[in-house]
Structure formats: C-alpha cells, structure tokens
Design a protein around this motif. Structure first.
Motif, PDB file in Angstrom:
ATOM      1  N   ASP A  78       0.839  -1.196   0.000  1.00  0.00           N
ATOM      2  CA  ASP A  78       0.000   0.000   0.000  1.00  0.00           C
ATOM      3  C   ASP A  78       0.878   1.252   0.000  1.00  0.00           C
ATOM      4  OD1 ASP A  78       0.152   1.190   2.947  1.00  0.00           O
ATOM      5  OD2 ASP A  78       0.145  -1.000   3.096  1.00  0.00           O
ATOM      6  N   PRO A  79       0.298   2.424  -0.312  1.00  0.00           N
ATOM      7  CA  PRO A  79       1.103   3.649  -0.405  1.00  0.00           C
ATOM      8  C   PRO A  79       1.788   4.064   0.887  1.00  0.00           C
ATOM      9  CG  PRO A  79      -0.994   3.925  -1.544  1.00  0.00           C
ATOM     10  CD  PRO A  79      -1.087   2.632  -0.798  1.00  0.00           C
ATOM     11  N   LEU A  80       1.196   3.766   2.046  1.00  0.00           N
ATOM     12  CA  LEU A  80       1.845   4.156   3.299  1.00  0.00           C
ATOM     13  C   LEU A  80       3.029   3.256   3.621  1.00  0.00           C
ATOM     14  CD1 LEU A  80      -1.162   5.080   5.624  1.00  0.00           C
ATOM     15  CD2 LEU A  80       0.270   6.583   4.229  1.00  0.00           C
ATOM     16  N   THR A  81       2.853   1.958   3.431  1.00  0.00           N
ATOM     17  CA  THR A  81       3.973   1.034   3.658  1.00  0.00           C
ATOM     18  C   THR A  81       5.126   1.351   2.721  1.00  0.00           C
ATOM     19  OG1 THR A  81       2.439  -0.700   4.392  1.00  0.00           O
ATOM     20  CG2 THR A  81       4.642  -1.404   3.742  1.00  0.00           C
ATOM     21  N   ALA A  82       4.805   1.852   1.523  1.00  0.00           N
ATOM     22  CA  ALA A  82       5.851   2.207   0.558  1.00  0.00           C
ATOM     23  C   ALA A  82       6.754   3.312   1.085  1.00  0.00           C
ATOM     24  CB  ALA A  82       5.217   2.634  -0.764  1.00  0.00           C
ATOM     25  N   GLY A  83       6.268   4.080   2.067  1.00  0.00           N
ATOM     26  CA  GLY A  83       7.077   5.144   2.639  1.00  0.00           C
ATOM     27  C   GLY A  83       7.976   4.700   3.771  1.00  0.00           C
ATOM     28  N   LEU A  84       8.057   3.374   4.001  1.00  0.00           N
ATOM     29  CA  LEU A  84       8.926   2.812   5.038  1.00  0.00           C
ATOM     30  C   LEU A  84       9.929   1.874   4.381  1.00  0.00           C
ATOM     31  CD1 LEU A  84       6.191   1.964   7.688  1.00  0.00           C
ATOM     32  CD2 LEU A  84       7.758   3.920   7.734  1.00  0.00           C
ATOM     33  N   ILE A  85      11.195   2.118   4.589  1.00  0.00           N
ATOM     34  CA  ILE A  85      12.266   1.337   3.963  1.00  0.00           C
ATOM     35  C   ILE A  85      13.045   0.620   5.052  1.00  0.00           C
ATOM     36  CG2 ILE A  85      14.328   1.406   2.529  1.00  0.00           C
ATOM     37  CD1 ILE A  85      11.788   2.196   1.033  1.00  0.00           C
ATOM     38  N   THR A  86      13.085  -0.701   4.992  1.00  0.00           N
ATOM     39  CA  THR A  86      13.849  -1.472   5.975  1.00  0.00           C
ATOM     40  C   THR A  86      15.291  -1.629   5.518  1.00  0.00           C
ATOM     41  OG1 THR A  86      13.189  -3.568   4.959  1.00  0.00           O
ATOM     42  CG2 THR A  86      11.810  -2.734   6.728  1.00  0.00           C
ATOM     43  N   MET A  87      16.197  -1.589   6.476  1.00  0.00           N
ATOM     44  CA  MET A  87      17.615  -1.723   6.193  1.00  0.00           C
ATOM     45  C   MET A  87      18.162  -2.970   6.886  1.00  0.00           C
ATOM     46  SD  MET A  87      18.322   0.751   4.186  1.00  0.00           S
ATOM     47  CE  MET A  87      20.122   0.880   4.218  1.00  0.00           C
ATOM     48  N   PRO A  88      19.294  -3.512   6.394  1.00  0.00           N
ATOM     49  CA  PRO A  88      19.899  -4.697   7.020  1.00  0.00           C
ATOM     50  C   PRO A  88      20.231  -4.450   8.489  1.00  0.00           C
ATOM     51  CG  PRO A  88      20.879  -4.284   4.874  1.00  0.00           C
ATOM     52  CD  PRO A  88      20.020  -3.089   5.182  1.00  0.00           C
ATOM     53  N   VAL A  89      20.374  -5.542   9.240  1.00  0.00           N
ATOM     54  CA  VAL A  89      20.582  -5.444  10.694  1.00  0.00           C
ATOM     55  C   VAL A  89      21.930  -4.816  11.047  1.00  0.00           C
ATOM     56  CG1 VAL A  89      19.055  -7.348  11.225  1.00  0.00           C
ATOM     57  CG2 VAL A  89      21.462  -7.810  10.752  1.00  0.00           C
ATOM     58  N   SER A  90      22.844  -4.770  10.107  1.00  0.00           N
ATOM     59  CA  SER A  90      24.141  -4.149  10.371  1.00  0.00           C
ATOM     60  C   SER A  90      24.485  -3.187   9.245  1.00  0.00           C
ATOM     61  CB  SER A  90      25.239  -5.219  10.491  1.00  0.00           C
ATOM     62  OG  SER A  90      25.358  -5.953   9.286  1.00  0.00           O
ATOM     63  N   GLY A  91      25.424  -2.293   9.528  1.00  0.00           N
ATOM     64  CA  GLY A  91      25.839  -1.328   8.524  1.00  0.00           C
ATOM     65  C   GLY A  91      25.193   0.026   8.739  1.00  0.00           C
ATOM     66  N   ASP A  92      25.577   0.962   7.899  1.00  0.00           N
ATOM     67  CA  ASP A  92      25.101   2.329   7.999  1.00  0.00           C
ATOM     68  C   ASP A  92      23.637   2.408   7.576  1.00  0.00           C
ATOM     69  OD1 ASP A  92      24.768   5.035   8.123  1.00  0.00           O
ATOM     70  OD2 ASP A  92      26.335   5.535   6.673  1.00  0.00           O
ATOM     71  N   MET A  93      22.823   3.039   8.396  1.00  0.00           N
ATOM     72  CA  MET A  93      21.411   3.217   8.047  1.00  0.00           C
ATOM     73  C   MET A  93      21.248   4.107   6.820  1.00  0.00           C
ATOM     74  SD  MET A  93      18.773   1.959   9.897  1.00  0.00           S
ATOM     75  CE  MET A  93      17.540   3.235  10.157  1.00  0.00           C
ATOM     76  N   LEU A  94      22.002   5.206   6.790  1.00  0.00           N
ATOM     77  CA  LEU A  94      21.869   6.165   5.702  1.00  0.00           C
ATOM     78  C   LEU A  94      22.865   5.824   4.603  1.00  0.00           C
ATOM     79  CD1 LEU A  94      21.443   9.401   7.840  1.00  0.00           C
ATOM     80  CD2 LEU A  94      19.668   8.124   6.629  1.00  0.00           C
ATOM     81  N   ALA A  95      22.567   4.757   3.907  1.00  0.00           N
ATOM     82  CA  ALA A  95      23.436   4.271   2.842  1.00  0.00           C
ATOM     83  C   ALA A  95      22.721   4.368   1.500  1.00  0.00           C
ATOM     84  CB  ALA A  95      23.831   2.820   3.110  1.00  0.00           C
ATOM     85  N   PRO A  96      23.469   4.586   0.405  1.00  0.00           N
ATOM     86  CA  PRO A  96      22.849   4.658  -0.918  1.00  0.00           C
ATOM     87  C   PRO A  96      21.982   3.452  -1.254  1.00  0.00           C
ATOM     88  CG  PRO A  96      25.105   5.427  -1.037  1.00  0.00           C
ATOM     89  CD  PRO A  96      24.921   4.885   0.346  1.00  0.00           C
ATOM     90  N   ALA A  97      22.288   2.296  -0.650  1.00  0.00           N
ATOM     91  CA  ALA A  97      21.513   1.087  -0.923  1.00  0.00           C
ATOM     92  C   ALA A  97      20.047   1.242  -0.552  1.00  0.00           C
ATOM     93  CB  ALA A  97      22.117  -0.098  -0.177  1.00  0.00           C
TER      94      ALA A  97
END
Length: 202
Positions: A78-97
């Motif tokens: 849905d459009p609201l879930t699309a606004g949430l991006i999960t990141m891997p458990v380790s590493g930099d949160m603010l990464a280009p990935a």
C-alpha cells in the motif's frame, strides 16, 4: 501523489507487522474527499498478496483502462507502507543502498511502480522532532495497471524525472521513513513534507 497535489483532504491508515526484517502490511484504509466527490478505499493483504479490495464509488468501465490482473497484486504494498524502507541489521542506516529498489504500489484502484535511485545526502530539520542527515532518492513513475492510457496525469508523471523522496531514520529501529516528497508541476515544484517527525518504539 497526484491526489495530494490536487488538494483534496486525505486520511489514511495501514496496519501490519514487522518480522525478520520485513514489513508485512495486512490492511489499508483511505478516504479522499473534495468538494464534489468522496472516494473510500479498503484493502486487505495476506502473505504479500492483495486478498480483498473495495473502492467507492466503483471505477467506471473504459476501453482505455488497463485491467488489473491477479499477478499485478502479488508482492504489491500500500502507499503508506511504501514510505517505510527497511535496512539490514548491520551497517550504515543512511546508505545509498536504501534507494536502490523499486516500490510495487497498489492504492486500491491503480497499480504502479516507483523506481528509486540514490541522489545525495542532505540535512533534514523538522519543526518538531528529528534533525540530522537524511537520504534523498530519485523516483521514476511507471504505471502497471488500473489506469486509463489517455489520462493526462498518467502521461505527465511518466515523463517526470525530477521527483524526490527524502528518508529519515526512525530511532531505535532499522527502518527509514519518508520525510518529504517533491515533484515538478506545470506551476512549479510541489512539496509534501512532515513538520513533525517523532517516533516511539514500544
């Protein structure tokens, strides 16, 4: 996005779960109101598939409308879930990935993809809450189904190459949330952004 930019009042809510690093939406409800029309959307999702959907008033039939097939709804969010991006458990949160993905979105009547790509890091400052670095993703709109091929808004969005989504980290999680969206219109740059960005993990 275009409903927001056209100016109707909007309320929306989604429910779901976060498990094993993945977001799993289970329901989505939205109401779009303007002076001459009201549209309600109710949607249920199960195991990554849209299982039920109801839109009021119903979409009128049109020979120019691309029908929605069952395959279009597998893996859609849905459009609201699309606004949430999960990141891997380790590493930099603010990464280009964070930006290297395509969001398969279904809003109850219209199935489309948002192809994202990394653009830059930038400073974010909400009036209340988060202040710090955010990640800015470029977005390209790609219609899939449930739209009229001759619709002006559809054909306009297909050509736009300067849409952006700004993401900020939710404290205590490995999730980034949409903070701002901007896109060019024929009247200038339209911006939809949060004035308050706070989180509480329970």
């Amino acid at each position: 996005m275009w409903r927001v930019l056209l100016g109707p009042d909007i309320s929306a809510m989604t429910h779901g779960a976060f498990s094993q690093g993945r977001l799993a939406p289970s329901s989505y409800v939205a109401n779009f109101s303007s002076d001459d029309t009201t549209e309600d959307v109710r949607m249920m999702l199960r195991d990554g598939v849209v299982s039920e959907v109801e839109a009021k008033p119903p979409i009128s039939a049109s020979p120019d409308r691309i029908p929605i097939a069952a395959a279009d709804l597998r893996g859609a969010i849905d459009p609201l879930t699309a606004g949430l991006i999960t990141m891997p458990v380790s590493g930099d949160m603010l990464a280009p990935a964070a930006c290297q993905r395509t969001l398969p979105i279904f809003d109850g009547t219209h199935r489309f993809d948002m192809a994202m790509s990394f653009k830059r890091m930038d400073k974010i400052k909400a009036e209340t809450g988060y202040q710090g670095l955010g990640i800015v993703c470029g977005m390209i709109y790609r219609p899939v189904a449930g739209y009229n091929t001759g619709a002006f808004r559809i054909n306009y969005l297909k050509k736009v190459r300067d849409m952006e989504m700004w993401l900020a980290p939710i404290a205590g999680t490995r999730v980034l949330a949409m903070f701002r969206i901007s896109m060019p219109t024929m009247l200038g740059i339209a911006v939809l952004g949060a004035t308050r960005f706070e989180s509480a993990v329970r």
